[in-house]
Design an enzyme around this catalytic site. Structure first.
Site, PDB file in Angstrom:
ATOM      1  CB  ILE A  82     -24.723  62.504  61.790  1.00 28.56           C
ATOM      2  CG1 ILE A  82     -24.336  61.888  63.142  1.00 28.56           C
ATOM      3  CG2 ILE A  82     -24.637  61.428  60.702  1.00 28.56           C
ATOM      4  CD1 ILE A  82     -25.193  60.707  63.567  1.00 28.56           C
ATOM      5  NE  ARG A 117     -39.078  51.561  75.536  1.00 29.31           N
ATOM      6  CZ  ARG A 117     -39.630  50.360  75.533  1.00 29.31           C
ATOM      7  NH1 ARG A 117     -38.889  49.298  75.339  1.00 29.31           N
ATOM      8  NH2 ARG A 117     -40.923  50.205  75.753  1.00 29.31           N
ATOM      9  CG  HIS A 153     -27.343  50.689  66.690  1.00 29.24           C
ATOM     10  ND1 HIS A 153     -26.005  50.370  66.654  1.00 29.24           N
ATOM     11  CD2 HIS A 153     -27.401  52.035  66.810  1.00 29.24           C
ATOM     12  CE1 HIS A 153     -25.288  51.481  66.743  1.00 29.24           C
ATOM     13  NE2 HIS A 153     -26.111  52.497  66.848  1.00 29.24           N
TER      14      HIS A 153
END
Length: 322
Positions: free
Chosen positions: A14, A89, A176
């Site tokens: 990115i 997570r 998101h």
């Protein structure tokens, strides 16, 4: 007039795409930062060498020290690790929270007046942590999510209807992730709401539901296809649209992860909502009325974000005192 300085914190896929787009759009000079020596320097040099061909004037620098951020107008943060198979997570949160603390300290010291865009996942929790760590005003720290999610929704709709993507508007709220809320009634083709297009026979409700599901899983679909990473072209393009609206005071209405302090009934959390981005950062939060299933879905999405933020508070309690 001196060119703006855009600092890209994280020089992976990115980061590299962001740097190239900043050059192509002539938004300013670029500093690519990464802890990996040689990577930002190599990418910066490679992109700089494309400038004579594409005809843009910008300075590209690679750096491994936060000092390079000095005086940046915009900081775009992609630093962190992606979730790997077998990683819980909390493992991911723990690693990326440390990164946000370091990045936040760097921004606080060297770029306190910047507009900060966070892309690192899990997005809604990371932008919350980054703002706590850097201490910049809430209106100057946002997360890139909704622009990308809406773009995916728009693309799928344009493909379904065989129309230009430019004539499709789409509205995505919430976190998101797979709890995001694509709002069908606020999404249109040339101003015609999607429910009307169903009545007109352009598509069926079942097909629309499939497109909504595909939008929710848009990121995972690309991860499964690539097998070696996640999306980078569309996320970078989405962040650049946000940066451009700030730098050029365009006042675009875009969905971003913005700090809510009572709006939508949410307090002290970053959640995806439509905002106006101009020279002052987030200049207005657009609060629409939600009812029925939309409200239910939004509340569920907020609950998922809250769970992540609570986990962050347990893992890094020092952020609360930042």
């Amino acid at each position: 007039m001196a060119r703006d300085k855009i600092a890209l914190i994280g020089s992976g896929q990115i980061g590299g795409t962001l740097a190239h787009l900043v050059g192509l759009k002539e938004l300013g000079d670029v500093v690519m930062f990464d802890i990996a020596e040689g990577i930002p320097q190599g990418k910066a040099l490679d992109i700089a060498q494309s400038s004579p061909v594409d005809g843009f004037d910008a300075k590209f620098t690679g750096a491994n020290s936060y000092e390079a951020l000095d005086g940046a107008s915009v900081c775009i943060v992609t630093a962190g690790v992606p979730r790997k198979p077998g990683m819980s997570r909390d493992d991911l949160l723990s690693i990326n929270l440390k990164v946000m603390e370091q990045v936040g300290a760097g921004i606080k010291k060297y770029a306190p007046n910047a507009f900060v865009i966070c892309i690192t996942n899990p997005l809604d929790a990371m932008v919350w942590a980054l703002q706590k760590a850097c201490g910049l005003p809430h209106n100057k720290v946002v997360g890139m999510a909704g622009v990308l999610d809406s773009a995916r929704f728009r693309y799928f709709l344009a493909d379904e209807f065989n129309v230009s993507v430019e004539d499709v508007t789409a509205f995505v709220l919430g976190g998101h992730g797979d709890t995001m809320v694509p709002l069908v009634k606020y999404s249109t083709v040339a101003g015609i709401p999607l429910p009307d297009l169903v009545k007109m026979g352009w598509t069926s409700q079942a097909r629309l539901d499939e497109i909504v599901d595909r939008t929710r899983n848009g990121g995972a679909e690309i991860v499964n296809l690539l097998k070696t990473g996640s999306a980078f072209y569309a996320p970078a393009t989405s962040a650049i649209a946000m940066a451009e609206s700030y730098l050029r005071d365009k006042k675009r209405v875009v969905p971003v992860a913005a700090y809510l302090n009572g709006e939508y009934g949410v307090k002290d959390m970053y959640v995806g909502v439509p905002v106006v981005i101009g020279a002052k950062g987030v200049e207005r939060i657009v609060e629409i009325e939600l009812a029925g299933k939309d409200r239910e879905a939004f509340d569920k999405s907020v609950g998922a974000v809250q769970g992540l933020v609570e986990a962050c508070k347990k893992i890094a309690p020092e952020l609360l005192g930042a």
